[in-house]
Motif scaffolding. Sequence first.
Motif, PDB file in Angstrom:
ATOM      1  N   ALA A  49     -48.366 -47.102  17.421  1.00 27.29           N
ATOM      2  CA  ALA A  49     -49.072 -47.732  18.541  1.00 27.29           C
ATOM      3  C   ALA A  49     -48.056 -47.984  19.658  1.00 27.29           C
ATOM      4  N   PRO A  50     -47.960 -47.063  20.626  1.00 29.79           N
ATOM      5  CA  PRO A  50     -46.905 -47.166  21.639  1.00 29.79           C
ATOM      6  C   PRO A  50     -47.294 -48.006  22.859  1.00 29.79           C
ATOM      7  N   ILE A  51     -46.266 -48.557  23.500  1.00 30.51           N
ATOM      8  CA  ILE A  51     -46.415 -49.190  24.802  1.00 30.51           C
ATOM      9  C   ILE A  51     -45.164 -48.859  25.596  1.00 30.51           C
ATOM     10  N   VAL A  52     -45.328 -48.592  26.894  1.00 34.61           N
ATOM     11  CA  VAL A  52     -44.222 -48.149  27.741  1.00 34.61           C
ATOM     12  C   VAL A  52     -44.083 -49.108  28.918  1.00 34.61           C
ATOM     13  N   PHE A  53     -42.855 -49.539  29.189  1.00 34.27           N
ATOM     14  CA  PHE A  53     -42.579 -50.473  30.270  1.00 34.27           C
ATOM     15  C   PHE A  53     -41.688 -49.817  31.329  1.00 34.27           C
ATOM     16  N   GLY A  54     -41.929 -50.163  32.590  1.00 40.81           N
ATOM     17  CA  GLY A  54     -41.012 -49.791  33.658  1.00 40.81           C
ATOM     18  C   GLY A  54     -41.255 -48.452  34.309  1.00 40.81           C
ATOM     19  N   VAL A  55     -42.459 -47.877  34.150  1.00 39.72           N
ATOM     20  CA  VAL A  55     -42.740 -46.580  34.771  1.00 39.72           C
ATOM     21  C   VAL A  55     -44.070 -46.632  35.509  1.00 39.72           C
ATOM     22  N   GLU A  56     -44.252 -45.686  36.419  1.00 42.64           N
ATOM     23  CA  GLU A  56     -45.518 -45.561  37.131  1.00 42.64           C
ATOM     24  C   GLU A  56     -46.554 -44.895  36.230  1.00 42.64           C
ATOM     25  N   ASP A  57     -47.808 -44.975  36.639  1.00 39.93           N
ATOM     26  CA  ASP A  57     -48.899 -44.460  35.813  1.00 39.93           C
ATOM     27  C   ASP A  57     -48.741 -42.986  35.488  1.00 39.93           C
ATOM     28  N   SER A  58     -48.264 -42.197  36.455  1.00 43.10           N
ATOM     29  CA  SER A  58     -48.118 -40.763  36.218  1.00 43.10           C
ATOM     30  C   SER A  58     -47.084 -40.487  35.128  1.00 43.10           C
ATOM     31  N   THR A  59     -45.973 -41.213  35.167  1.00 39.69           N
ATOM     32  CA  THR A  59     -44.939 -41.050  34.144  1.00 39.69           C
ATOM     33  C   THR A  59     -45.405 -41.607  32.812  1.00 39.69           C
ATOM     34  N   LEU A  60     -46.168 -42.694  32.860  1.00 38.29           N
ATOM     35  CA  LEU A  60     -46.715 -43.279  31.636  1.00 38.29           C
ATOM     36  C   LEU A  60     -47.549 -42.254  30.875  1.00 38.29           C
ATOM     37  N   ALA A  61     -48.392 -41.521  31.594  1.00 36.50           N
ATOM     38  CA  ALA A  61     -49.218 -40.502  30.963  1.00 36.50           C
ATOM     39  C   ALA A  61     -48.364 -39.404  30.348  1.00 36.50           C
ATOM     40  N   THR A  62     -47.278 -39.042  31.014  1.00 38.35           N
ATOM     41  CA  THR A  62     -46.379 -38.011  30.499  1.00 38.35           C
ATOM     42  C   THR A  62     -45.708 -38.461  29.208  1.00 38.35           C
ATOM     43  N   VAL A  63     -45.220 -39.704  29.202  1.00 36.48           N
ATOM     44  CA  VAL A  63     -44.528 -40.227  28.020  1.00 36.48           C
ATOM     45  C   VAL A  63     -45.490 -40.325  26.840  1.00 36.48           C
ATOM     46  N   LYS A  64     -46.645 -40.911  27.058  1.00 31.38           N
ATOM     47  CA  LYS A  64     -47.604 -41.063  25.964  1.00 31.38           C
ATOM     48  C   LYS A  64     -48.130 -39.703  25.497  1.00 31.38           C
ATOM     49  N   GLY A  65     -48.258 -38.763  26.430  1.00 33.17           N
ATOM     50  CA  GLY A  65     -48.700 -37.423  26.059  1.00 33.17           C
ATOM     51  C   GLY A  65     -47.690 -36.724  25.165  1.00 33.17           C
ATOM     52  N   ALA A  66     -46.402 -36.893  25.465  1.00 32.78           N
ATOM     53  CA  ALA A  66     -45.358 -36.283  24.640  1.00 32.78           C
ATOM     54  C   ALA A  66     -45.341 -36.894  23.250  1.00 32.78           C
ATOM     55  N   ILE A  67     -45.488 -38.216  23.179  1.00 35.26           N
ATOM     56  CA  ILE A  67     -45.523 -38.889  21.876  1.00 35.26           C
ATOM     57  C   ILE A  67     -46.700 -38.392  21.050  1.00 35.26           C
ATOM     58  N   GLU A  68     -47.865 -38.328  21.679  1.00 35.80           N
ATOM     59  CA  GLU A  68     -49.066 -37.893  20.965  1.00 35.80           C
ATOM     60  C   GLU A  68     -48.925 -36.452  20.476  1.00 35.80           C
ATOM     61  N   ALA A  69     -48.302 -35.598  21.291  1.00 34.77           N
ATOM     62  CA  ALA A  69     -48.134 -34.196  20.904  1.00 34.77           C
ATOM     63  C   ALA A  69     -47.240 -34.059  19.680  1.00 34.77           C
TER      64      ALA A  69
ATOM     65  N   LEU B 194     -33.177 -36.011  34.957  1.00 38.55           N
ATOM     66  CA  LEU B 194     -33.978 -35.178  34.062  1.00 38.55           C
ATOM     67  C   LEU B 194     -35.445 -35.200  34.464  1.00 38.55           C
ATOM     68  N   PRO B 195     -36.146 -34.072  34.348  1.00 42.03           N
ATOM     69  CA  PRO B 195     -37.591 -34.079  34.574  1.00 42.03           C
ATOM     70  C   PRO B 195     -38.269 -35.015  33.581  1.00 42.03           C
ATOM     71  N   ALA B 196     -39.338 -35.662  34.020  1.00 37.74           N
ATOM     72  CA  ALA B 196     -40.033 -36.620  33.160  1.00 37.74           C
ATOM     73  C   ALA B 196     -40.483 -35.985  31.857  1.00 37.74           C
ATOM     74  N   GLU B 197     -40.954 -34.729  31.917  1.00 37.90           N
ATOM     75  CA  GLU B 197     -41.431 -34.048  30.716  1.00 37.90           C
ATOM     76  C   GLU B 197     -40.312 -33.849  29.707  1.00 37.90           C
ATOM     77  N   THR B 198     -39.123 -33.479  30.191  1.00 37.82           N
ATOM     78  CA  THR B 198     -37.977 -33.264  29.311  1.00 37.82           C
ATOM     79  C   THR B 198     -37.546 -34.565  28.657  1.00 37.82           C
ATOM     80  N   LEU B 199     -37.439 -35.608  29.451  1.00 37.33           N
ATOM     81  CA  LEU B 199     -37.021 -36.905  28.937  1.00 37.33           C
ATOM     82  C   LEU B 199     -38.020 -37.435  27.916  1.00 37.33           C
ATOM     83  N   ALA B 200     -39.304 -37.312  28.233  1.00 41.98           N
ATOM     84  CA  ALA B 200     -40.339 -37.840  27.349  1.00 41.98           C
ATOM     85  C   ALA B 200     -40.367 -37.102  26.014  1.00 41.98           C
ATOM     86  N   LEU B 201     -40.274 -35.781  26.046  1.00 39.08           N
ATOM     87  CA  LEU B 201     -40.329 -35.002  24.818  1.00 39.08           C
ATOM     88  C   LEU B 201     -39.098 -35.258  23.949  1.00 39.08           C
ATOM     89  N   THR B 202     -37.937 -35.384  24.586  1.00 43.79           N
ATOM     90  CA  THR B 202     -36.709 -35.681  23.842  1.00 43.79           C
ATOM     91  C   THR B 202     -36.832 -37.009  23.113  1.00 43.79           C
TER      92      THR B 202
END
Length: 221
Positions: free
Chosen positions: A27-47, A133-141
Amino acid sequence: MTPAEIEALFTRTDGAYAFARWGRPIAPIVFGVEDSTLATVKGAIEAVVTLAGHQMAETDPELGSNLMVFFFRDWDELTGVPDLDRLIPDLAPLVARLKQADASQYRAFRFDDQGGIQACFVFLRMAGAVAKLPAETLALTQAVQMMLTWGDSAFAETSPLAVLPDTGATILRPEIAGVIAAAYDRMMPVAAADRSHALRLFARLQAPVTPPSDDANPTRH
């Protein structure tokens, strides 16, 4: 990958073999990012969670959120987060050590009675090379690194990601994806301290698997 290479992924600098995977839905929660980045981070986790055959959840019955990801620009910001010192013991000395080391990231895990991951706290200082780093790269890592307790040097020389030369897309290296999927096999333990565990992972990597659907493939970004 060879058994020795898999073993190295979960070997600490002191030589101990230490493996753990999540023993409950994430059950993730992300702090300190805008909505667009939030979606990227949660999307990478879910994937990555989908790749592993594990589960996500809206809330954790004990903590509310058991995966907390913090983005910030200076380590001192952490000491001002309400109640964080209750989740991270000795927070102030830890922040001092991370500042002195000029660290860019830190992960802290909690474990349940079976040794499985109960909670993970991810701290990312957005400065220097990390901020570029691109948001997608950081999130997936980060999604890869919070799924298992990798060894201290698992990705010190080789990233878990790669870049496709023809498209420039960032992908999860297939061998790392395979290790994650094998680690979450229902017949595998949630935690292991014996090196024979690496042989069991290796055996599962040799077995034929059904490729995940495109919607669940974290290598597509």
